[in-house]
Design an enzyme around this catalytic site. Structure first.
Site, mmCIF file in Angstrom:
data_model
loop_
_atom_site.group_PDB
_atom_site.id
_atom_site.type_symbol
_atom_site.label_atom_id
_atom_site.label_comp_id
_atom_site.label_asym_id
_atom_site.label_seq_id
_atom_site.Cartn_x
_atom_site.Cartn_y
_atom_site.Cartn_z
ATOM 1 N N ARG A 5 46.497 35.137 46.058
ATOM 2 C CA ARG A 5 46.509 36.343 45.225
ATOM 3 C C ARG A 5 45.608 37.449 45.776
ATOM 4 O O ARG A 5 45.905 38.632 45.615
ATOM 5 C CB ARG A 5 46.130 36.015 43.779
ATOM 6 N N ARG A 44 47.996 38.152 37.631
ATOM 7 C CA ARG A 44 48.400 36.855 38.171
ATOM 8 C C ARG A 44 48.875 35.927 37.066
ATOM 9 O O ARG A 44 48.713 36.220 35.869
ATOM 10 C CB ARG A 44 47.243 36.202 38.913
ATOM 11 N N ASP A 89 37.118 38.575 39.924
ATOM 12 C CA ASP A 89 36.284 39.154 38.870
ATOM 13 C C ASP A 89 34.827 38.718 39.020
ATOM 14 O O ASP A 89 33.904 39.521 38.870
ATOM 15 C CB ASP A 89 36.820 38.785 37.484
ATOM 16 N N ARG A 134 38.980 43.519 42.572
ATOM 17 C CA ARG A 134 39.539 42.284 42.056
ATOM 18 C C ARG A 134 41.041 42.283 42.344
ATOM 19 O O ARG A 134 41.678 43.337 42.396
ATOM 20 C CB ARG A 134 39.308 42.166 40.545
ATOM 21 N N HIS A 135 41.600 41.111 42.540
ATOM 22 C CA HIS A 135 43.046 40.986 42.741
ATOM 23 C C HIS A 135 43.804 41.522 41.527
ATOM 24 O O HIS A 135 43.222 41.771 40.465
ATOM 25 C CB HIS A 135 43.428 39.527 42.974
#
Length: 422
Positions: A101, A37, A281, A33-34
């Site tokens: 992102r 943010r 996610d 996942r990034h």
């Protein structure tokens, strides 16, 4: 006695060496996942709007950049004896969803995984080098961007999910909370599936030390967090999980299985060592639900699901899975139901097959009730017309026969008269 102990130690040591030599890493797939943010959006009465975030909504923060730089360092340490120390384009493939992102998370991660050295340093005092990250437009992405909405059968399943007793019970239990949120935020039509965005906004603001409104108490946050996790589970589980998986995370699972199978071949001229996937996610959850290994909770920022492919000297391949959702502890092993932690590849393929679609487009097709009714009416009408045509044709044939028979009798009677006249 001493000699016996020494021999025993040497024997045990040789067993460990033999075990380590038996299986060698062949390929690694990492899906993450990034990082941290800004919120995706603000609610109408939110005191913090887009102007209050340095890069606007939905953008990777510097905290998120550091999270992925750290994850890259971890991957470098974990695979230091497997990956080349310097970047080689043939050993790693990187793909991301088409979001700032996720693209930036992949780049930060790669900065930690492949810090330049020697000839790869192209600018003094810059410990970074450009490494390609591939992507496709969001409307074309059926590998990493979930849930996929352009699937009629999946939409039907989601409608059916909302009619299950569990979903209705959660809705009833949280009705007061949803009404409070609707009144305080200025949002209309707040429900179980949409309220996650309010929690997401409040969570992002709290992580960046922004003071919440007075109505956001600890109990409200707890209730919103539980609803958020439930709404994410609804996308991939709760009801007909395996069929949902075939239409969602099963697409990514199919890619994983195919990549592991291809890379297990012992005679590859230039084997790919790592596949890196940068996503969201919901991507991690979709994949984990498709294998029935999800804990049902939202994966945290920079969490990482790892597949490690091994092969022994006889060519037998196996798969090990790990999940890293806490940077302070090592990744923990994930066991595929029905298989060992070190799962033989053929068993991994067999067990996951039920969650992988054979023809996604075909499985997504669901004729609507109106279309079914139209088809039935059309068939009945066509049948009636055909029946009438057959009746008319038979009637015409019978009439022609009767007419022909009557004509021949009349001419026979008058033929004599005609002959007499002639």
């Amino acid at each position: 006695m001493v000699l016996s102990v020494v021999l025993c130690v040497l024997a045990v040591g040789s067993l460990f060496v033999q075990a380590s030599e038996e299986k060698q890493p062949v390929h690694v797939i990492v899906l993450f996942r990034h990082g941290d943010r800004s919120p995706i959006k603000a609610y109408p009465t939110d005191p913090y709007q887009e102007k209050d975030w340095p890069q606007g909504f939905g953008q990777l923060s510097q905290v998120g950049m550091r999270q992925h730089l750290e994850l890259g360092h971890h991957l470098r340490s974990r695979y230091k004896d497997f990956l080349n120390e310097s970047y080689h384009r043939s050993e790693i493939s990187v793909r991301s969803t088409d979001y700032d992102r996720t693209l930036m998370s992949a780049e930060a991660n790669l900065a930690g995984l492949y810090p330049p050295a020697g000839h790869q340093v192209f600018a003094p005092n810059l410990t970074w080098q450009p490494i390609p990250v591939h992507t496709v437009p969001g409307h074309q992405d059926r590998l990493l961007l979930f849930p996929l909405d352009n699937c009629a059968r999946y939409q039907q399943l989601m409608n059916e999910t909302e009619q299950t007793q569990e979903f209705l019970n959660v809705t009833k239990k949280n009705q007061a909370l949803m009404e409070l949120v609707s009144n305080r935020t200025g949002l209309n039509n707040t429900d179980v599936r949409s309220i996650w965005s309010v929690y997401d906004t409040l969570f992002c603001e709290s992580k960046h030390n922004m003071t919440p409104p007075d109505w956001v108490t600890a109990d409200v946050l707890k209730g919103l967090r539980e609803l958020k996790d439930f709404s994410l589970q609804v996308n991939f589980g709760l009801y007909k999980q395996q069929e949902k998986s075939r239409l969602q995370g099963g697409l990514l699972l199919g890619f994983v299985v195919q990549r592991l199978t291809n890379q297990s071949a012992p005679d590859l001229a230039e084997p790919l060592k790592m596949t890196m996937l940068s996503a969201h996610d919901t991507t991690v959850m979709a994949l984990q639900f498709s294998m029935n290994v999800s804990n049902g909770l939202q994966p945290p920022y920079a969490s990482c699901h790892i597949f490690e492919l091994y092969r022994d000297p006889n060519g037998n391949a196996s798969v090990r899975m790990f999940f890293r959702n806490d940077s302070t502890v090592p990744p923990y092993p994930v066991q595929l139901p029905g298989c060992a932690v070190d799962c033989p590849l053929q068993d991994f393929v067999r067990i996951t097959k039920a969650s992988i679609p054979e023809d996604w487009h075909k499985e997504c097709e669901v004729p609507s009730a109106g279309r079914d009714r139209d088809v039935v009416i059309s068939l009945v009408a066509s049948g009636c017309v055909l029946f009438l045509l057959i009746v008319l044709l038979l009637g015409l044939i019978c009439w022609q026969r009767e007419s022909s028979s009557s004509g021949r009798g009349y001419r026979h009677v008058t033929s004599g008269e005609d002959g007499a006249e002639s």
